[in-house]
Scaffold this motif. Structure first.
Motif, short mmCIF file in Angstrom:
data_model
loop_
_atom_site.label_atom_id
_atom_site.label_comp_id
_atom_site.label_asym_id
_atom_site.label_seq_id
_atom_site.Cartn_x
_atom_site.Cartn_y
_atom_site.Cartn_z
N SER A 16 3.34 -17.70 -1.86
CA SER A 16 2.47 -17.51 -0.69
C SER A 16 2.58 -16.04 -0.27
N ALA A 17 1.63 -15.63 0.56
CA ALA A 17 1.60 -14.22 0.94
C ALA A 17 0.97 -14.04 2.32
N THR A 18 1.19 -12.87 2.88
CA THR A 18 0.51 -12.44 4.10
C THR A 18 -0.21 -11.14 3.78
N ALA A 19 -1.49 -11.11 4.09
CA ALA A 19 -2.29 -9.89 3.92
C ALA A 19 -2.62 -9.39 5.32
N ALA A 20 -2.54 -8.08 5.50
CA ALA A 20 -2.83 -7.51 6.82
C ALA A 20 -3.70 -6.27 6.65
N ALA A 21 -4.44 -5.96 7.70
CA ALA A 21 -5.27 -4.75 7.72
C ALA A 21 -5.16 -4.12 9.10
N VAL A 22 -5.19 -2.81 9.09
CA VAL A 22 -5.22 -2.01 10.31
C VAL A 22 -6.53 -1.23 10.27
N ALA A 23 -7.36 -1.43 11.29
CA ALA A 23 -8.63 -0.72 11.38
C ALA A 23 -8.46 0.53 12.23
N PHE A 24 -9.12 1.61 11.82
CA PHE A 24 -9.09 2.84 12.60
C PHE A 24 -10.37 3.60 12.37
N ASP A 25 -10.71 4.47 13.31
CA ASP A 25 -11.94 5.25 13.20
C ASP A 25 -11.65 6.72 12.87
N PRO A 57 -6.82 -11.01 -4.96
CA PRO A 57 -7.45 -12.12 -4.22
C PRO A 57 -6.99 -12.19 -2.77
N CYS A 58 -5.79 -11.73 -2.49
CA CYS A 58 -5.30 -11.72 -1.11
C CYS A 58 -6.11 -10.75 -0.25
N VAL A 59 -6.36 -9.57 -0.79
CA VAL A 59 -7.16 -8.57 -0.07
C VAL A 59 -8.59 -9.08 0.12
#
Length: 169
Positions: A16-25, A57-59
């Motif tokens: 199993s996995a955790t995918a994370a994203a940080v958005a920025f401008d 596939p996680c991304v």
């Protein structure tokens, strides 16, 4: 919106996995505009002797789940594995997105096929980061990495996304 994405495999078997994203401008942003986290219940095992693409596939699930359409994605890893542009994870993400979203790969780790042209120094650090990219000029990618917030080797937002994948934030 630009995204920094990362994936962390949850257990020793990496099922199993955790995918994370940080958005920025803005490239010099000290804080995320928004953060996203997806939990992936099942991850296929790595295939010995081949490029490990379990993060792909996680991304893609993270992007679909949160309906994200970034103008650019940064990954902790490689777009190309050498100067001959042998595809790495980032190149596979680039193709999965139809070649419409530039991908910038940033790594602390060296690979034998990456020469000094892929190195970028940040602030007063003595160890370079390695930058590979698709859909954006390498000079532009390096300049943007230098502009990112943080006085240490890794930009502040890259540290944040890593913490999010490990549930430390």
């Amino acid at each position: 919106m630009k995204l920094i994405v990362a994936v962390h495999f949850e257990d020793a078997q990496a099922t199993s996995a955790t995918a994370a994203a940080v958005a920025f401008d803005a490239w010099d942003a000290a804080e995320a505009a928004r953060t996203y986290v997806s939990h992936i219940a099942h991850v296929e095992p790595a295939v010995r002797g081949t490029l490990d693409l379990r993060e792909l596939p996680c991304v893609m699930q993270l992007l679909r789940e949160h309906k994200l359409e970034p103008e650019l994605i940064l990954i902790d890893g490689f777009v190309h594995l050498d100067a001959d542009e042998t595809p790495g994870l980032g190149q596979h993400i680039f193709h999965a997105l139809g070649g419409s979203v530039p991908i910038v790969g940033i790594s602390k780790k060296r690979l034998p096929g990456l020469t000094a042209q892929f190195e970028v120094m940040r602030e007063e650090e003595t160890q370079p980061l390695l930058v590979t990219c698709a859909g954006i000029d390498i000079g532009a990618a390096k300049a943007r990495l230098r502009a990112m917030h943080g006085r240490k080797r890794l930009p502040t937002l890259m540290k944040l996304v890593a913490r999010l994948t490990k549930n430390k934030d």
